[in-house]
Design a protein around this motif. Sequence first.
Motif, PDB file in Angstrom:
ATOM      1  N   SER A 130       0.825  -1.213   0.000  1.00 36.61           N
ATOM      2  CA  SER A 130       0.000   0.000   0.000  1.00 36.61           C
ATOM      3  C   SER A 130       0.861   1.266   0.000  1.00 36.61           C
ATOM      4  CB  SER A 130      -0.955   0.017   1.195  1.00 36.61           C
ATOM      5  OG  SER A 130      -0.242   0.067   2.416  1.00 36.61           O
ATOM      6  N   VAL A 131       2.125   1.163   0.427  1.00 32.90           N
ATOM      7  CA  VAL A 131       2.974   2.361   0.402  1.00 32.90           C
ATOM      8  C   VAL A 131       3.296   2.785  -1.034  1.00 32.90           C
ATOM      9  CG1 VAL A 131       3.970   1.786   2.659  1.00 32.90           C
ATOM     10  CG2 VAL A 131       5.251   1.228   0.582  1.00 32.90           C
ATOM     11  N   LEU A 132       2.983   1.938  -2.018  1.00 36.46           N
ATOM     12  CA  LEU A 132       3.139   2.345  -3.422  1.00 36.46           C
ATOM     13  C   LEU A 132       2.324   3.605  -3.733  1.00 36.46           C
ATOM     14  CD1 LEU A 132       2.944  -1.184  -5.077  1.00 36.46           C
ATOM     15  CD2 LEU A 132       4.910   0.374  -5.262  1.00 36.46           C
ATOM     16  N   MET A 133       1.320   3.877  -2.894  1.00 38.48           N
ATOM     17  CA  MET A 133       0.489   5.055  -3.115  1.00 38.48           C
ATOM     18  C   MET A 133       1.183   6.355  -2.706  1.00 38.48           C
ATOM     19  SD  MET A 133      -2.440   4.601  -4.610  1.00 38.48           S
ATOM     20  CE  MET A 133      -3.694   5.745  -4.061  1.00 38.48           C
ATOM     21  N   MET A 134       2.324   6.272  -2.021  1.00 39.76           N
ATOM     22  CA  MET A 134       2.969   7.499  -1.533  1.00 39.76           C
ATOM     23  C   MET A 134       3.306   8.472  -2.670  1.00 39.76           C
ATOM     24  SD  MET A 134       5.276   5.947   1.574  1.00 39.76           S
ATOM     25  CE  MET A 134       5.760   7.522   2.314  1.00 39.76           C
ATOM     26  N   PRO A 135       3.981   8.028  -3.738  1.00 39.10           N
ATOM     27  CA  PRO A 135       4.226   8.973  -4.834  1.00 39.10           C
ATOM     28  C   PRO A 135       2.972   9.236  -5.666  1.00 39.10           C
ATOM     29  CG  PRO A 135       5.127   6.822  -5.390  1.00 39.10           C
ATOM     30  CD  PRO A 135       4.671   6.736  -3.964  1.00 39.10           C
ATOM     31  N   LEU A 136       2.053   8.279  -5.736  1.00 40.30           N
ATOM     32  CA  LEU A 136       0.853   8.455  -6.569  1.00 40.30           C
ATOM     33  C   LEU A 136      -0.059   9.535  -5.996  1.00 40.30           C
ATOM     34  CD1 LEU A 136      -0.051   4.752  -7.493  1.00 40.30           C
ATOM     35  CD2 LEU A 136       1.789   6.207  -8.338  1.00 40.30           C
ATOM     36  N   THR A 137      -0.006   9.727  -4.665  1.00 39.23           N
ATOM     37  CA  THR A 137      -0.828  10.762  -4.023  1.00 39.23           C
ATOM     38  C   THR A 137      -0.063  12.077  -3.898  1.00 39.23           C
ATOM     39  OG1 THR A 137      -0.084   9.992  -1.862  1.00 39.23           O
ATOM     40  CG2 THR A 137      -2.185   9.122  -2.668  1.00 39.23           C
ATOM     41  N   LYS A 138       1.176  12.096  -4.435  1.00 45.96           N
ATOM     42  CA  LYS A 138       2.042  13.286  -4.385  1.00 45.96           C
ATOM     43  C   LYS A 138       2.500  13.605  -2.963  1.00 45.96           C
ATOM     44  CE  LYS A 138       0.299  15.431  -8.633  1.00 45.96           C
ATOM     45  NZ  LYS A 138      -0.432  14.272  -9.135  1.00 45.96           N
ATOM     46  N   PHE A 139       2.561  12.589  -2.108  1.00 44.25           N
ATOM     47  CA  PHE A 139       3.088  12.795  -0.751  1.00 44.25           C
ATOM     48  C   PHE A 139       4.607  12.940  -0.790  1.00 44.25           C
ATOM     49  CE2 PHE A 139       5.052  11.158   3.107  1.00 44.25           C
ATOM     50  CZ  PHE A 139       4.364  11.836   4.110  1.00 44.25           C
ATOM     51  N   ILE A 140       5.231  12.141  -1.664  1.00 45.84           N
ATOM     52  CA  ILE A 140       6.698  12.158  -1.755  1.00 45.84           C
ATOM     53  C   ILE A 140       7.082  12.226  -3.225  1.00 45.84           C
ATOM     54  CG2 ILE A 140       6.980   9.623  -1.869  1.00 45.84           C
ATOM     55  CD1 ILE A 140       9.396   9.969   0.045  1.00 45.84           C
ATOM     56  N   ALA A 141       8.186  12.859  -3.506  1.00 45.41           N
ATOM     57  CA  ALA A 141       8.646  12.919  -4.896  1.00 45.41           C
ATOM     58  C   ALA A 141       8.979  11.505  -5.373  1.00 45.41           C
ATOM     59  CB  ALA A 141       9.879  13.810  -4.999  1.00 45.41           C
ATOM     60  N   PRO A 142       8.570  11.137  -6.569  1.00 47.38           N
ATOM     61  CA  PRO A 142       8.781   9.764  -7.049  1.00 47.38           C
ATOM     62  C   PRO A 142      10.249   9.417  -7.275  1.00 47.38           C
ATOM     63  CG  PRO A 142       7.835  11.125  -8.788  1.00 47.38           C
ATOM     64  CD  PRO A 142       7.811  11.957  -7.548  1.00 47.38           C
ATOM     65  N   THR A 143      11.123  10.435  -7.232  1.00 44.92           N
ATOM     66  CA  THR A 143      12.568  10.178  -7.388  1.00 44.92           C
ATOM     67  C   THR A 143      13.322  10.450  -6.091  1.00 44.92           C
ATOM     68  OG1 THR A 143      12.732  12.428  -8.243  1.00 44.92           O
ATOM     69  CG2 THR A 143      12.586  10.657  -9.870  1.00 44.92           C
ATOM     70  N   ASP A 144      12.610  10.678  -5.002  1.00 45.00           N
ATOM     71  CA  ASP A 144      13.249  10.876  -3.697  1.00 45.00           C
ATOM     72  C   ASP A 144      14.071   9.625  -3.353  1.00 45.00           C
ATOM     73  OD1 ASP A 144      13.455  10.650  -0.694  1.00 45.00           O
ATOM     74  OD2 ASP A 144      12.389  12.568  -0.793  1.00 45.00           O
ATOM     75  N   PRO A 145      15.320   9.779  -2.897  1.00 46.11           N
ATOM     76  CA  PRO A 145      16.149   8.601  -2.587  1.00 46.11           C
ATOM     77  C   PRO A 145      15.465   7.629  -1.618  1.00 46.11           C
ATOM     78  CG  PRO A 145      17.496  10.577  -2.559  1.00 46.11           C
ATOM     79  CD  PRO A 145      16.082  11.042  -2.750  1.00 46.11           C
ATOM     80  N   LYS A 146      14.745   8.169  -0.633  1.00 43.54           N
ATOM     81  CA  LYS A 146      14.041   7.272   0.307  1.00 43.54           C
ATOM     82  C   LYS A 146      12.967   6.472  -0.418  1.00 43.54           C
ATOM     83  CE  LYS A 146      14.634   9.223   4.904  1.00 43.54           C
ATOM     84  NZ  LYS A 146      13.984   9.780   6.093  1.00 43.54           N
ATOM     85  N   TRP A 147      12.300   7.132  -1.378  1.00 38.19           N
ATOM     86  CA  TRP A 147      11.260   6.397  -2.111  1.00 38.19           C
ATOM     87  C   TRP A 147      11.880   5.351  -3.027  1.00 38.19           C
ATOM     88  CZ3 TRP A 147       7.039   4.247  -1.867  1.00 38.19           C
ATOM     89  CH2 TRP A 147       6.517   3.597  -2.994  1.00 38.19           C
ATOM     90  N   LEU A 148      12.959   5.701  -3.723  1.00 35.73           N
ATOM     91  CA  LEU A 148      13.576   4.749  -4.655  1.00 35.73           C
ATOM     92  C   LEU A 148      14.089   3.519  -3.914  1.00 35.73           C
ATOM     93  CD1 LEU A 148      15.405   7.196  -7.083  1.00 35.73           C
ATOM     94  CD2 LEU A 148      13.282   5.933  -7.481  1.00 35.73           C
ATOM     95  N   SER A 149      14.616   3.708  -2.713  1.00 38.09           N
ATOM     96  CA  SER A 149      15.086   2.521  -1.977  1.00 38.09           C
ATOM     97  C   SER A 149      13.898   1.703  -1.462  1.00 38.09           C
ATOM     98  CB  SER A 149      16.047   2.911  -0.844  1.00 38.09           C
ATOM     99  OG  SER A 149      15.366   3.380   0.282  1.00 38.09           O
TER     100      SER A 149
END
Length: 610
Positions: free
Chosen positions: A485-504
């Motif tokens: 469900s955390v896949l929704m974090m960039p889809l909802t614009k909570f985090i940048a989709p290229t943020d290092p934390k998101w990419l890891s």
Amino acid sequence: MGGTPSDQDVPGASRYLPIAEHGLIGDLRSVALVGTDGTIDWYCCPSFDAPSVFAAILDAERGGAFELAASVPARTKQFYFPDTNVLITRFFTEEGVGEVQDFMPVGGEADEDRHRLIRRVLCVRGSIPFRARVAPRFDYGTRPHTVHMEGDVAVFASDGLSLGLTATVPLEADGLDARADFKLAEGESAVFALDQVGGAVDPRGCARTEAEREFNTTVTYWRRWLSQSKYRGRWREMVHRSALTLKLLTYAPTGAIVAAPTTSLPEQIGGERNWDYRYVWVRDAAFCVYALLRLGFTGEAEAFMKFVTRHVSPGDGRPSGPLQIMYGIDGRTDLTEQELPHLEGHLGSAPVRIGNAAAEQLQLDIYGALIDSIYLYDKWAKPISSEQWDDVCALVDWVCENWDQPDEGIWETRGGRKNFLYSRLMCWVAIERAIRMANRRGLPAELIRWRQCRDTIYRRIMKHGWSETRQAFVQYEDSDVLDASVLMMPLTKFIAPTDPKWLSTLDALTHDLVSDSLVYRYDPQASPDGLRGDEGTFSICSFWYVEAMVHAGRIDEASLAFEKMLTYANHLGLYAEEISHTGEQQGNFPQAFTHLALISAAFNLDRALG
């Protein structure tokens, strides 16, 4: 992840068609599942959540069915009449080729009190003998009925519901059933019509000319509806089939959208994860609105907004929260769950359940899904009213007071409440989208308080939802458990989709929860959910994964994962909720969640590919 038995391993499997071997027809009030063998083995009359009339998909002996097929050995193929929800099942025999055209009349002069199922049989080459057996079993097979002939109409009568069967070939009553044996030569046809009768509706025949007219009217209705679609991308056939399927899951009288039109189709063969999905989940329906708005279908969004205003939003004396997470198609709130021990379940997967106890759960994420859909409706369809804005403000105020409670989460686990990251994320979405609406339209709002709360949630997620050990965002606060469900974090614009934390995080999810593009929700061994057994991969998560990779710039990987997901659809482009380790459809079918995520993934992938 543990394995699941294949259908071949289950005693009596030959009595059940696999879930995927079905097509769906409907009239925006109810639906029927039609198997590739020509049998209708699921139908509730007169509405989605009414007791079943045919339920052989849940019990081959007691459930009831409407069989109609060539009475000699035949190969079969099934397809939809192009751009419609009219289903055609073809029979290829040694003597010729025939087909059954199945539909429920909609559009034109369709009588709203006459719930009608029409089956047209045609011989298109040579000659073919056919056999029909109509065996309703009312109220999930519990209510006795009689059958008698009124002229050439077979009337099935039970307390509370009666059906009239007419045919252009001779019918005969046989015990509790009606039968017909007939032969058609090239160019000949026969028509069967099953009507709800009683009250003001009398049994009446359906002549070939009337069936032809109803067929043409229904085809015209579906094509006219689909012509509103603005989608012109690469996957038009799959996207439009998904849109047509979502439309079939709408209940026209109220604007409700059901999660799926079936109950208790198992998430694991032989397991207990069998639920009734014939209700309006606020989350699922709100996501549907997003998908349909994307394609340009504003009418369905407007109808659902009316349902929300009437039944879900604060107002009319209803408390501002917590909202119930699901409702009946008529807005009712009592969805008491009960088991039907007399039904053996699909492939012996008991229990069969009706009603859904999850209605009593606290799931904070629904506020984000609902307010996001209102925000998009306001932006893409038409501005919301002052009264609707008052409702939004009441909901956001409640979220500001209650966002930090533990809850059962999006996956409706029955293992106790936790501080789920996804619930926090969607509370952030609820407040953030309301702030956007207020700013864009200059609407009155407690913006300072809302912003402070939004920012507090953001910091809480970044601090307690991040695991240094896993280098990933996790299922619930201060844990090391991964969850799709955390896949929704960039889809909802909570985090940048290229943020290092998101990419890891994306890398960790790929390593732990992805199997050949298919995505597991979570590992029940690592995060017990209060239920026995394993489950398949969750198809909405697989499409979220595609979208997350698109946003992260991994376009080639996203394209490959999307194309692979398309290979898991059934022969008609339909999906259930989950996919087993052998590639079988599992769970209720077809599933709105999966189809709306397909639309969104296709839309975003198209845009990225240019």
